[in-house]
Design an enzyme around this catalytic site. Structure first.
Site, PDB file in Angstrom:
ATOM      1  N   LYS A   1       0.798  -1.227   0.000  1.00 46.19           N
ATOM      2  CA  LYS A   1       0.000   0.000   0.000  1.00 46.19           C
ATOM      3  C   LYS A   1       0.834   1.282   0.000  1.00 46.19           C
ATOM      4  O   LYS A   1       0.369   2.330  -0.479  1.00 46.19           O
ATOM      5  CB  LYS A   1      -0.938   0.000   1.210  1.00 46.19           C
ATOM      6  CG  LYS A   1      -2.090  -0.989   1.108  1.00 46.19           C
ATOM      7  CD  LYS A   1      -3.120  -0.553   0.094  1.00 46.19           C
ATOM      8  CE  LYS A   1      -4.383  -1.390   0.189  1.00 46.19           C
ATOM      9  NZ  LYS A   1      -5.418  -0.933  -0.777  1.00 46.19           N
TER      10      LYS A   1
ATOM     11  N   SER B   1       0.828 -10.159  -0.664  1.00 44.30           N
ATOM     12  CA  SER B   1       0.641  -8.705  -0.709  1.00 44.30           C
ATOM     13  C   SER B   1       0.839  -8.008   0.629  1.00 44.30           C
ATOM     14  O   SER B   1       1.055  -6.801   0.666  1.00 44.30           O
ATOM     15  CB  SER B   1      -0.749  -8.378  -1.248  1.00 44.30           C
ATOM     16  OG  SER B   1      -1.753  -8.974  -0.440  1.00 44.30           O
TER      17      SER B   1
END
Length: 409
Positions: free
Chosen positions: A61, A311
């Site tokens: 992110k 991720s």
């Protein structure tokens, strides 16, 4: 600059992603790629893990947040930024803002895990706890933006965010040029969209496979409808991909470039997280383990070499404990049984002796004698056992039945 609909946004191009990569030099880490012998054996071809769980702030992110905030006009930076998140996006916005000298306010649900709240504050954000779920925090963040002029930083529905996340795709192609399939988790779609833009521009023959949790699978419905469709009350342990509606901007890209979107169950997510911890020595959150869950579910359907994207690794320790136990149960390595026996001296020792013969390791015993449901001479016992797999679980059950015990749960 602000936009109201997907059609208002300029398209995200390879040049945008390459520009984002230059912007992120020295900010985001080029995360490593590790081979997995176990998954390679299942798939029948090399499988590599792209470890964004080792990125700064613990997830990808930071990439999109930094590119988005770095692209603000001076007057927009002066007004500050605001975001809403229960974890990864919050930390990405907080660190990106601190690095760029921009004040950030992040709204998080009241029940957000304490480690994530603490990390967001430590990265420099002003944290405001509001509401019980992220949607409540999101509404508060947008209200705050309208009142103060702060720029709302969306977690996935903006081209700058997508371009930043797409830098993961550039790294994958550089680190594994022979790749044939890339597997990536999908929530709102920003990460998958960014990777797909890169891959389909440079290597159109490479398949991009998205993965969603079955309880929060808005993309299959949306792709069938040809437009973003909402899922009511999405439910999954994988909060990083627990998104009820695809983003307008990433949806258009996913629709055009992502070859397939699959779903995985909660049991498959638990098993994948356990595998990452045991075999790859990687702490991965459930959303980050979703590509591994897809590989475990149908390994024979993936063309290798495969790159599975881990991720993120921001998982609350208490949730990790529950998930690991769930994963062990799904893998047949943890068994909970409840049964009744005659309440007499030595009865519990006799039961434990039966379990010892079949080599079941007793982790916990709950012994109840006083319950209205029980007869005067009965006791109820709940056992938590460590087992060696589904066959061993069946062996334990058979041994208990042969000894005359009736398992009731």
């Amino acid at each position: 600059m602000s936009y109201s609909t997907a059609d208002s946004f300029p398209p995200v191009t390879l040049d945008d992603v390459r520009g984002a990569q230059k912007m992120l030099a020295g900010v985001a880490r080029v995360t490593p790629m590790e081979g997995s012998r176990h998954l390679s054996g299942l798939v029948g071809a090399p499988v590599h893990l792209k470890c964004e769980n080792l990125q700064r702030t613990g997830s990808f992110k930071l990439r999109g947040a930094y590119v988005r905030i770095a692209g603000l006009l001076p007057e927009e930076r002066a007004a500050g930024v605001v975001a809403a998140s229960a974890g990864n996006h919050a930390q990405g916005v907080a660190l990106a803002s601190s690095l760029l000298g921009v004040h950030s306010t992040v709204f998080m649900p009241v029940g957000a895990p304490l480690p994530k709240v603490a990390a967001t504050r430590e990265y420099g954000a002003e944290v405001r706890l509001h509401g019980q779920v992220v949607d409540d925090s999101l509404a508060a963040a947008k209200e705050y933006a309208a009142e103060t002029g702060a720029v709302f930083i969306h977690p996935f529905d903006h081209p700058d965010i997508i371009a930043g996340q797409g830098t993961v795709g550039l790294e994958i192609l550089e680190q594994c040029p022979e790749v044939r399939t890339i597997v990536v988790g999908i929530g709102g779609g920003g990460l998958a969209a960014g990777i797909a833009v890169v891959v389909k521009t440079l290597r159109p023959e490479v398949k991009v496979v998205g993965v969603q949790a079955a309880g929060a699978a808005a993309y299959p419905l949306s792709l069938a409808a040809g437009r973003p469709v909402s899922v009511e009350n999405p439910a999954t342990m994988a909060d990083g991909i627990k998104v009820g509606r695809p983003g307008d901007v990433p949806f258009k890209i996913v629709e055009q470039y992502v070859d397939e979107v699959r779903t995985v169950s909660e049991d498959e997510l638990s098993s994948a997280l356990l595998l990452c911890l045991e075999r790859a020595k990687m702490v991965v959150e459930p959303a980050g383990a979703s590509p591994v869950a897809a590989l475990l579910s149908r390994p024979e359907t993936f063309e290798g070499p495969v790159v599975a994207l881990l991720s993120g690794g921001n998982v609350d320790p208490l949730l990790m404990q529950r998930i690991l136990r769930h994963g062990m149960a799904a893998a047949g390595r943890y068994l909970a049984v409840r049964l009744r026996l005659t309440d007499r001296p030595g009865a519990l020792a006799t039961l434990l002796g039966v379990l010892s013969v079949v080599d079941a390791n007793v982790l916990d015993v709950s012994h109840v004698r006083t319950d209205p449901r029980l007869g005067l001479t009965e006791a109820e016992v709940e056992l938590h056992l460590e087992t060696k797999g589904p066959e061993h679980c069946a062996e334990v059950g058979a041994a208990l039945r042969r000894a005359g015990y009736k398992v009731i749960g």
